[in-house]
Design a protein around this motif. Structure first.
Motif, PDB file in Angstrom:
ATOM      1  N   VAL A 162     -44.013 -45.260  -7.406  1.00  0.00           N
ATOM      2  CA  VAL A 162     -42.733 -44.767  -7.906  1.00  0.00           C
ATOM      3  C   VAL A 162     -41.729 -45.908  -7.921  1.00  0.00           C
ATOM      4  N   ALA A 163     -41.174 -46.181  -9.080  1.00  0.00           N
ATOM      5  CA  ALA A 163     -40.181 -47.245  -9.204  1.00  0.00           C
ATOM      6  C   ALA A 163     -38.871 -46.823  -8.553  1.00  0.00           C
ATOM      7  N   GLU A 164     -38.060 -47.797  -8.240  1.00  0.00           N
ATOM      8  CA  GLU A 164     -36.731 -47.510  -7.705  1.00  0.00           C
ATOM      9  C   GLU A 164     -35.886 -46.840  -8.786  1.00  0.00           C
ATOM     10  N   PRO A 165     -35.063 -45.857  -8.401  1.00  0.00           N
ATOM     11  CA  PRO A 165     -34.190 -45.224  -9.398  1.00  0.00           C
ATOM     12  C   PRO A 165     -33.269 -46.250 -10.054  1.00  0.00           C
ATOM     13  N   ARG A 166     -33.061 -46.068 -11.341  1.00  0.00           N
ATOM     14  CA  ARG A 166     -32.180 -46.968 -12.089  1.00  0.00           C
ATOM     15  C   ARG A 166     -30.727 -46.694 -11.725  1.00  0.00           C
ATOM     16  N   THR A 167     -29.946 -47.736 -11.596  1.00  0.00           N
ATOM     17  CA  THR A 167     -28.519 -47.599 -11.314  1.00  0.00           C
ATOM     18  C   THR A 167     -27.729 -47.950 -12.568  1.00  0.00           C
ATOM     19  N   PHE A 168     -26.928 -47.013 -13.032  1.00  0.00           N
ATOM     20  CA  PHE A 168     -26.151 -47.197 -14.265  1.00  0.00           C
ATOM     21  C   PHE A 168     -24.729 -47.643 -13.935  1.00  0.00           C
ATOM     22  N   ASP A 169     -24.108 -48.311 -14.877  1.00  0.00           N
ATOM     23  CA  ASP A 169     -22.710 -48.710 -14.761  1.00  0.00           C
ATOM     24  C   ASP A 169     -21.851 -47.501 -15.100  1.00  0.00           C
ATOM     25  N   VAL A 170     -21.205 -46.918 -14.096  1.00  0.00           N
ATOM     26  CA  VAL A 170     -20.448 -45.676 -14.271  1.00  0.00           C
ATOM     27  C   VAL A 170     -19.041 -45.843 -13.709  1.00  0.00           C
ATOM     28  N   ASP A 171     -18.203 -44.847 -13.963  1.00  0.00           N
ATOM     29  CA  ASP A 171     -16.818 -44.870 -13.486  1.00  0.00           C
ATOM     30  C   ASP A 171     -16.690 -43.857 -12.340  1.00  0.00           C
ATOM     31  N   ARG A 172     -16.991 -44.313 -11.129  1.00  0.00           N
ATOM     32  CA  ARG A 172     -16.995 -43.403  -9.980  1.00  0.00           C
ATOM     33  C   ARG A 172     -15.599 -42.898  -9.637  1.00  0.00           C
ATOM     34  N   GLU A 173     -14.616 -43.757  -9.729  1.00  0.00           N
ATOM     35  CA  GLU A 173     -13.262 -43.336  -9.365  1.00  0.00           C
ATOM     36  C   GLU A 173     -12.759 -42.253 -10.314  1.00  0.00           C
ATOM     37  N   ARG A 174     -13.045 -42.410 -11.587  1.00  0.00           N
ATOM     38  CA  ARG A 174     -12.660 -41.376 -12.548  1.00  0.00           C
ATOM     39  C   ARG A 174     -13.367 -40.062 -12.214  1.00  0.00           C
ATOM     40  N   ALA A 175     -14.660 -40.159 -11.879  1.00  0.00           N
ATOM     41  CA  ALA A 175     -15.412 -38.953 -11.523  1.00  0.00           C
ATOM     42  C   ALA A 175     -14.825 -38.296 -10.278  1.00  0.00           C
ATOM     43  N   ARG A 176     -14.467 -39.095  -9.282  1.00  0.00           N
ATOM     44  CA  ARG A 176     -13.907 -38.533  -8.056  1.00  0.00           C
ATOM     45  C   ARG A 176     -12.596 -37.797  -8.327  1.00  0.00           C
ATOM     46  N   VAL A 186     -34.617 -16.035 -18.019  1.00  0.00           N
ATOM     47  CA  VAL A 186     -35.664 -15.102 -18.431  1.00  0.00           C
ATOM     48  C   VAL A 186     -36.983 -15.834 -18.624  1.00  0.00           C
ATOM     49  N   LEU A 187     -36.933 -16.975 -19.299  1.00  0.00           N
ATOM     50  CA  LEU A 187     -38.154 -17.713 -19.611  1.00  0.00           C
ATOM     51  C   LEU A 187     -38.637 -18.562 -18.436  1.00  0.00           C
ATOM     52  N   SER A 188     -37.720 -18.984 -17.563  1.00  0.00           N
ATOM     53  CA  SER A 188     -38.083 -19.740 -16.353  1.00  0.00           C
ATOM     54  C   SER A 188     -38.977 -20.932 -16.667  1.00  0.00           C
ATOM     55  N   ASP A 189     -38.658 -21.650 -17.718  1.00  0.00           N
ATOM     56  CA  ASP A 189     -39.454 -22.811 -18.110  1.00  0.00           C
ATOM     57  C   ASP A 189     -38.720 -24.065 -17.663  1.00  0.00           C
ATOM     58  N   THR A 190     -38.902 -24.425 -16.387  1.00  0.00           N
ATOM     59  CA  THR A 190     -38.145 -25.535 -15.823  1.00  0.00           C
ATOM     60  C   THR A 190     -39.030 -26.398 -14.933  1.00  0.00           C
ATOM     61  N   ALA A 191     -38.585 -27.635 -14.744  1.00  0.00           N
ATOM     62  CA  ALA A 191     -39.200 -28.563 -13.793  1.00  0.00           C
ATOM     63  C   ALA A 191     -38.135 -28.963 -12.785  1.00  0.00           C
ATOM     64  N   VAL A 192     -38.541 -29.136 -11.532  1.00  0.00           N
ATOM     65  CA  VAL A 192     -37.602 -29.431 -10.454  1.00  0.00           C
ATOM     66  C   VAL A 192     -38.059 -30.696  -9.724  1.00  0.00           C
ATOM     67  N   ARG A 193     -37.096 -31.563  -9.374  1.00  0.00           N
ATOM     68  CA  ARG A 193     -37.367 -32.749  -8.578  1.00  0.00           C
ATOM     69  C   ARG A 193     -36.233 -32.959  -7.584  1.00  0.00           C
ATOM     70  N   VAL A 194     -36.564 -33.634  -6.484  1.00  0.00           N
ATOM     71  CA  VAL A 194     -35.556 -34.048  -5.517  1.00  0.00           C
ATOM     72  C   VAL A 194     -34.956 -35.365  -5.984  1.00  0.00           C
ATOM     73  N   ALA A 195     -33.643 -35.427  -6.078  1.00  0.00           N
ATOM     74  CA  ALA A 195     -32.958 -36.660  -6.486  1.00  0.00           C
ATOM     75  C   ALA A 195     -32.767 -37.578  -5.271  1.00  0.00           C
ATOM     76  N   PRO A 196     -32.674 -38.905  -5.526  1.00  0.00           N
ATOM     77  CA  PRO A 196     -32.669 -39.571  -6.833  1.00  0.00           C
ATOM     78  C   PRO A 196     -34.080 -39.765  -7.365  1.00  0.00           C
ATOM     79  N   ILE A 197     -34.195 -39.894  -8.684  1.00  0.00           N
ATOM     80  CA  ILE A 197     -35.505 -40.034  -9.294  1.00  0.00           C
ATOM     81  C   ILE A 197     -35.549 -41.257 -10.202  1.00  0.00           C
ATOM     82  N   SER A 198     -36.764 -41.728 -10.443  1.00  0.00           N
ATOM     83  CA  SER A 198     -36.985 -42.862 -11.330  1.00  0.00           C
ATOM     84  C   SER A 198     -37.133 -42.380 -12.765  1.00  0.00           C
ATOM     85  N   GLY A 199     -37.214 -43.335 -13.679  1.00  0.00           N
ATOM     86  CA  GLY A 199     -37.435 -42.987 -15.080  1.00  0.00           C
ATOM     87  C   GLY A 199     -38.766 -42.303 -15.296  1.00  0.00           C
TER      88      GLY A 199
END
Length: 698
Positions: A454-468, A609-622
């Motif tokens: 499993v590769a390391e999760p990718r880190t994106f350039d984001v605006d954390r302060e704006r999100a906070r 109704v359809l319950s067609d989903t996949a679930v993972r524990v974050a953080p995840i890789s590509g």
């Protein structure tokens, strides 16, 4: 030697609360230690001069140095007994005594004090409320269970002491041997992750099995298990499956990703195999402790019985394995060697009059085939076949080819001697062919876990302060919820949204619409109205000249439906072409044990109704994000099924990773839904947003 040497290989043991009173736990533990342990045993009891012939000391600090202390005194003095053990220089403690957090109130406070004492003295502590520990290499039975297991390579952990005593009694009738056995009890200090780490580093533990009702720290467990399962297989029964987590959740994602889905995702990502029963648990353990995984998933079946051969084939079809397709040379050799009535395709039916030589020839040819990774030998008893001879032939051919072989010698008493021969060679035998296939399937799953990187999760350039700052808006909201008025939260993390804005008057709505090319969608924005379509709170295809009037209409409908509802305004948003796209859902839900869970699947109004989903524990890789996309049943829609133009799957995968980073960066996000996330040929668009925030964590 591992970090917990004093727990599993002590030089000496003290029993704090030892007694010779009939029927007491202190007597049972002391007696069990005397039966097998060669080192010094020190009974501790101020009211006794001796216990079962051993000289007593009034306090553990008054006796000779010991490595391991077993505490069986009443709960109101157990914490002090642990402190005294620390003062005496003891390294490890097992607290058998009950009456701690499992009783609530004062018991929970007592357990906190116990944890503090262990931390102060750096004690490796098992319990409280534990059956005890066993280590067959050390001859250590520090439990009040009735039996010491045979020595073997399986290490067992359990949250239930009764499970251990029942399993060991059952195993005593068969061929299973154990290395270490631990009753976790309340897990005040050491838990399943600590034991996993210890046993994973133990070269003599071939397989780790366990019974768990909960996991203390899911994230730490997943991280540890990922490393362990690259070398040592782990198989668990997880009990206590519940829908309580889903029932308590308020969002689509919360309902989908309840507690059981969290365990399913977390254990799967960790490479841990799930068993649904005790039989499945130890069927897998027998295969994993005796055989190496096959190099490929192709299975050959050799049988003298048509019906069981068909059952075996069905079982292979239900597993991750496949029926091997023989090479032409193999098919020709089998046709030459077998009677005309025999079936020389897979499964190979050597027919009912087959002797050992015919079985041996068929198995030899099958295992020589490059398309065969493993084999199952299925046999019904006949007058011309001796199971002991067949067992010797199987062992001989398995060793010669180095490929795993599992048997299903169907029968009762006549199989006993053959089973002993097979067991000595590490070849498990099962009465039911489906169980034999399950053993091979366990080997294949271990191979997959071992090979998985499993590769390391990718880190994106984001605006954390704006999100906070956006999340902080939830402080003043009823229920700490946010909706489409906070779409810029997604934009801060690079998740595309359609042009638009939330406005609070008709003129502002018209101005926003004028800046959008084409008709718009308008939605009432209210934290008190969840299903806006049901009340007429959504209008699609609104022309610019009708926007102001539509604004007034939507607000009026909301007021008529719920006069006391908080109305924040109306969202004006560019229309997205849904005909050429697929509506998906992307969300997150915070699990108490595993942390943020990601959900991806078919979205829109039918998501639950359809319950067609996949679930993972974050953080995840590509790679893990791409697995989520491929895992859902609707995946062909995204890849261009039935002439549809394929969606931009790479954009979907990146969006899943970006949301993974968002919910990992902000533990305050309890639940989040992007529904729908529209996936089309030109990328993705997040159309709607709903989330709940724990404002105390901001």
């Amino acid at each position: 030697m591992g970090a917990l040497d004093s727990l599993f290989d002590p030089g000496s043991v003290a029993v704090v609360g030892a007694t010779d009173r009939e029927g007491s736990v202190g007597r049972a533990i002391t007696s069990n230690l005397q039966a097998h342990f060669d080192g010094p045993i020190v009974p501790v009891n101020p009211s006794r001069e001796s216990v079962l012939g051993l000289e007593c000391v009034p306090s553990i600090t008054d006796g000779p140095p010991v490595d391991l202390a077993i505490v069986v005194v009443p709960p109101d003095v157990a914490v002090e007994a642990v402190r005294e053990a620390g003062d005496a220089g003891v390294d490890a403690v097992v607290v058998i005594t009950a009456g701690f957090s499992e009783t609530g109130g004062e018991g929970a406070a007592r357990e906190r004090r116990l944890r503090e004492a262990a931390a102060e003295y750096d004690l490796a502590l098992i319990g409280p409320n534990s059956l005890g520990v066993m280590s067959t290499p050390a001859g250590l039975n520090a439990t009040f269970g009735p039996d010491m297991p045979d020595e073997g390579s399986i290490s067992l952990l359990s949250q239930s002491g009764a499970f251990i005593t029942a399993v060991l009694d059952w195993a005593g009738e068969g061929t299973l041997g154990f290395r270490h056995v631990v009753s976790l009890g309340n897990k005040a200090v050491l838990d399943e992750t600590d034991l996993l780490r210890e046993w994973g580093a133990d070269p003599e533990t071939d397989v780790i099995v366990g019974y768990l009702e909960s996991i203390v720290d899911g994230a730490a467990f997943v991280e540890t298990a990922r490393e362990v399962t690259r070398e040592t297989p782990v198989v668990l029964v997880k009990a206590g499956r519940t829908d309580a987590g889903a029932q308590a959740a308020s969002s689509h994602t919360g309902a989908i990703a309840g507690s059981e889905r969290a365990y399913e995702a977390g254990l799967g990502q960790a490479g841990v195999q799930r068993a649904d029963s005790v039989q499945e648990l130890f069927d897998a353990a027998r295969a994993l402790s005796g055989l190496e995984p096959a190099a490929s998933d192709g299975v050959a079946v050799v049988t003298n019985a048509g019906g069981p051969g068909v059952l075996t084939t069905d079982a292979v079809g239900d597993s991750r394995l496949s029926m091997a397709r023989f090479a032409d040379d193999t098919a020709e050799a089998l046709a030459d060697a077998m009677p005309e009535a025999a079936n020389t395709h897979n499964p190979i039916d050597v027919i009912g009059d087959a002797d050992v030589d015919r079985f041996r020839t068929a198995l030899d040819l099958a295992l020589s085939d490059p398309n065969v990774g493993s084999a199952v030998v299925v046999s019904a008893p006949t007058a011309v076949l001796a199971y002991e001879d067949l067992a010797e032939a199987v062992v001989d051919r398995q060793r010669a080819h180095g490929k795993p072989v599992i048997t299903s010698f169907m029968g009762g008493e006549r199989t006993r001697a053959a089973e002993a021969l097979l067991d000595d060679a590490g070849v498990p035998n099962y009465f039911d062919p489906a169980r034999a296939v399950a053993g091979l399937d366990a080997l294949a799953r271990f191979r997959a876990a071992r090979e998985r990187r499993v590769a390391e999760p990718r880190t994106f350039d984001v605006d954390r302060e704006r999100a906070r700052s956006i999340l902080e808006r939830a402080i003043d909201r009823p229920g700490n919820g946010l909706g489409v008025e906070s779409m810029d939260l997604l934009e801060a993390y690079g998740i595309p949204t359609p042009p638009g804005a939330v406005v609070s008057d008709p003129e502002a709505a018209r101005e926003v619409a004028a800046g959008i090319d084409g008709d718009v969608v308008m939605k009432i924005v209210s934290p008190d109205i969840s299903h806006k379509s049901d009340i007429g709170g959504v209008e699609v295809g609104v022309a610019t000249e009708a926007v102001a009037d539509t604004y007034e209409t939507l607000v009026t409908r909301a007021r008529n439906y719920q006069p006391d509802a908080t109305v924040l305004g109306v969202q004006v948003q560019a229309m997205v072409d849904l005909d050429a796209a697929t509506e998906t859902i992307l969300g997150a839900n915070r699990d108490p044990q595993f942390g943020p869970l990601l959900v991806f699947g078919l979205g829109g109004i039918f998501v639950e109704v359809l319950s067609d989903t996949a679930v993972r524990v974050a953080p995840i890789s590509g790679d893990e994000a791409r697995e989520m996309v491929s895992e859902i049943r609707a995946s062909p829609l995204l890849h261009g099924a039935r002439g549809r133009e394929p969606a931009d799957v790479d954009a979907v995968v990146e969006t899943i990773q970006r949301l993974s980073q968002l919910v990992t960066d902000f533990p305050s996000i309890l639940e989040l839904d992007v529904n729908p996330l529209v996936a089309g040929p030109d990328g993705v668009q997040a159309i709607d947003l709903r989330l709940t925030v724990d404002t105390e964590q901001l």
